[in-house]
Write a protein that holds these residues in place. Structure first.
Motif, short mmCIF file in Angstrom:
data_model
loop_
_atom_site.label_atom_id
_atom_site.label_comp_id
_atom_site.label_asym_id
_atom_site.label_seq_id
_atom_site.Cartn_x
_atom_site.Cartn_y
_atom_site.Cartn_z
N MET A 186 0.83 -1.22 0.00
CA MET A 186 0.00 0.00 0.00
C MET A 186 0.86 1.26 0.00
SD MET A 186 -3.16 -0.89 -0.01
CE MET A 186 -4.57 -0.46 1.00
N LYS A 190 3.63 1.94 -1.29
CA LYS A 190 4.20 2.30 -2.60
C LYS A 190 3.22 3.15 -3.41
CE LYS A 190 7.57 -1.35 -3.53
NZ LYS A 190 8.68 -0.54 -3.04
N PHE A 191 1.93 2.87 -3.26
CA PHE A 191 0.94 3.68 -3.97
C PHE A 191 0.89 5.11 -3.40
CE2 PHE A 191 -1.43 -0.19 -5.60
CZ PHE A 191 -1.31 0.14 -6.93
N TYR A 220 3.91 6.77 -4.89
CA TYR A 220 3.61 7.07 -6.29
C TYR A 220 2.70 8.30 -6.39
CZ TYR A 220 0.72 6.57 -10.57
OH TYR A 220 0.01 6.80 -11.72
N ASP A 251 -8.49 -1.01 6.01
CA ASP A 251 -8.02 -1.50 4.72
C ASP A 251 -8.83 -0.90 3.56
OD1 ASP A 251 -6.18 -3.30 3.39
OD2 ASP A 251 -7.92 -4.48 2.81
N HIS A 277 -7.35 1.73 0.58
CA HIS A 277 -7.59 1.51 -0.86
C HIS A 277 -8.33 2.70 -1.47
CE1 HIS A 277 -6.69 -2.78 -0.09
NE2 HIS A 277 -6.58 -2.92 -1.40
N HIS A 278 -9.32 3.20 -0.72
CA HIS A 278 -10.14 4.31 -1.23
C HIS A 278 -9.31 5.57 -1.48
CE1 HIS A 278 -13.69 6.74 -1.88
NE2 HIS A 278 -13.26 7.61 -0.99
N ILE A 321 -6.14 5.83 -2.10
CA ILE A 321 -5.23 5.63 -3.23
C ILE A 321 -5.98 5.77 -4.56
CG2 ILE A 321 -3.89 3.83 -4.43
CD1 ILE A 321 -3.17 2.82 -1.48
N LYS A 344 -7.51 -6.91 -4.30
CA LYS A 344 -8.72 -6.10 -4.08
C LYS A 344 -8.82 -4.97 -5.11
CE LYS A 344 -9.78 -6.67 0.83
NZ LYS A 344 -10.76 -7.75 0.56
N PHE A 345 -7.67 -4.44 -5.51
CA PHE A 345 -7.68 -3.40 -6.55
C PHE A 345 -8.10 -3.98 -7.90
CE2 PHE A 345 -4.78 -0.52 -3.98
CZ PHE A 345 -5.66 0.55 -3.96
N HIS A 381 1.46 -3.02 -9.61
CA HIS A 381 1.08 -1.64 -9.26
C HIS A 381 0.74 -0.83 -10.52
CE1 HIS A 381 2.95 -2.43 -5.29
NE2 HIS A 381 2.32 -1.36 -4.86
N ALA A 401 -16.48 6.35 -8.60
CA ALA A 401 -15.11 5.83 -8.49
C ALA A 401 -14.83 5.37 -7.06
CB ALA A 401 -14.12 6.91 -8.88
N ASN A 402 -15.82 5.44 -6.19
CA ASN A 402 -15.59 5.07 -4.79
C ASN A 402 -15.15 3.63 -4.61
OD1 ASN A 402 -16.20 7.55 -3.82
ND2 ASN A 402 -18.22 7.02 -3.00
N PHE A 403 -14.14 3.45 -3.82
CA PHE A 403 -13.75 2.10 -3.41
C PHE A 403 -14.60 1.67 -2.22
CE2 PHE A 403 -11.51 -1.23 -1.29
CZ PHE A 403 -10.85 -1.93 -2.28
N ILE A 404 -14.82 2.61 -1.30
CA ILE A 404 -15.63 2.30 -0.12
C ILE A 404 -17.10 2.19 -0.51
CG2 ILE A 404 -14.17 3.23 1.73
CD1 ILE A 404 -15.63 5.90 1.42
#
Lengths: 158, 158
Positions: free
Chosen positions: A1, A3-4, A7, A114, A118-119, A121, B3-4, B118, B145-148
């Motif tokens: 994570m 690394k993102f 980036y 978690d 992710h969100h 990033i 997950k991504f 990545h 675009a939400n991940f959550i």
């Protein structure tokens, strides 16, 4: 994570440098989509990242207003300042259980640490994609979005 | 990481459904930035993901031409077909050393498996951000675009 995050910070830094070729009027000009202008989209990315990282830690949200950060220099200064706290959080991240459930003031639903990482990033990468369209519309080359072939500053070097 | 991939596939599926409200002419219309049109950008995402996943495995690149996949149905069918192989790779991913160096035919530099994974993830999210601007320019709401707050299909359910 992490690394993102490295980036995203590198790409963000390059976009803030990219901004220097445009007038402030152009950076604040109303555009379709994103957060409404080039600079407010960069500000929004920074604000959202910081709010969620504070939220994960159970800290109170810090409200910042774009009107107070309406130049690339001010946005960069905000980004640098918030990042110091985020770096410290990420360095300690092993301590935080990834499945810990987080509740924040601006969202009625709860999410795990978690999910939130992710969100954050995906949120930044998505908005940067929007900047790249506006850049092409301005007939300017956008900052590269490549993850490969890029040097990042490690969170441990801050 | 997986997950991504699950997130990207869910968002991609929703964008391909979103396409159904537009004529094929609109989907193929030349636009500024991205891969040049809405549908060719979705095709490009799918092509790039598959090429790198095959590259990691030392498999020969499969060349696909957009001219052969110029409707949302054909792009979806390509995505589904490539995804079956990618799912199998991701399920076995624990076997693949993350620091293994990979060489591919279309890039003179070498990258580690970890860098490439990545890269694939960021590549798709970035291009989806571009679609969201075009969507707003068409006065249509973009896919979130939400991940959550999103349900993903696990790679283990394929």
């Amino acid at each position: 994570m992490e690394k993102f995050f490295e980036y995203n910070w590198k790409v963000r830094e390059e976009w803030l440098e990219w901004c220097n070729q445009l007038s402030n009027e152009e950076l604040l000009k109303s555009r379709t989509g994103g957060a409404g202008s080039i600079l407010s989209t960069l500000f929004h990315i920074i604000d959202v990242e910081y709010s969620w990282i504070r939220g994960i830690q159970g800290k109170k949200d810090v409200v910042v207003e774009f009107a107070d950060y309406n130049t690339p220099e001010k946005v960069k200064s905000l980004s640098d300042s918030f990042r110091n706290e985020i770096v410290e959080f990420l360095k300690r991240n092993g301590d935080e259980p990834k499945d810990k459930v987080v509740s924040v003031s601006w969202d009625e639903d709860n999410y795990t640490v978690d999910e939130i990482l992710h969100h954050i990033i995906a949120h930044e990468i998505h908005h940067i994609g929007q900047l790249s369209i506006w850049s092409r519309e301005l007939e300017l080359p956008p900052v590269s979005a490549n993850f490969i072939g890029r040097q990042f500053k490690s969170i441990y070097s801050y």
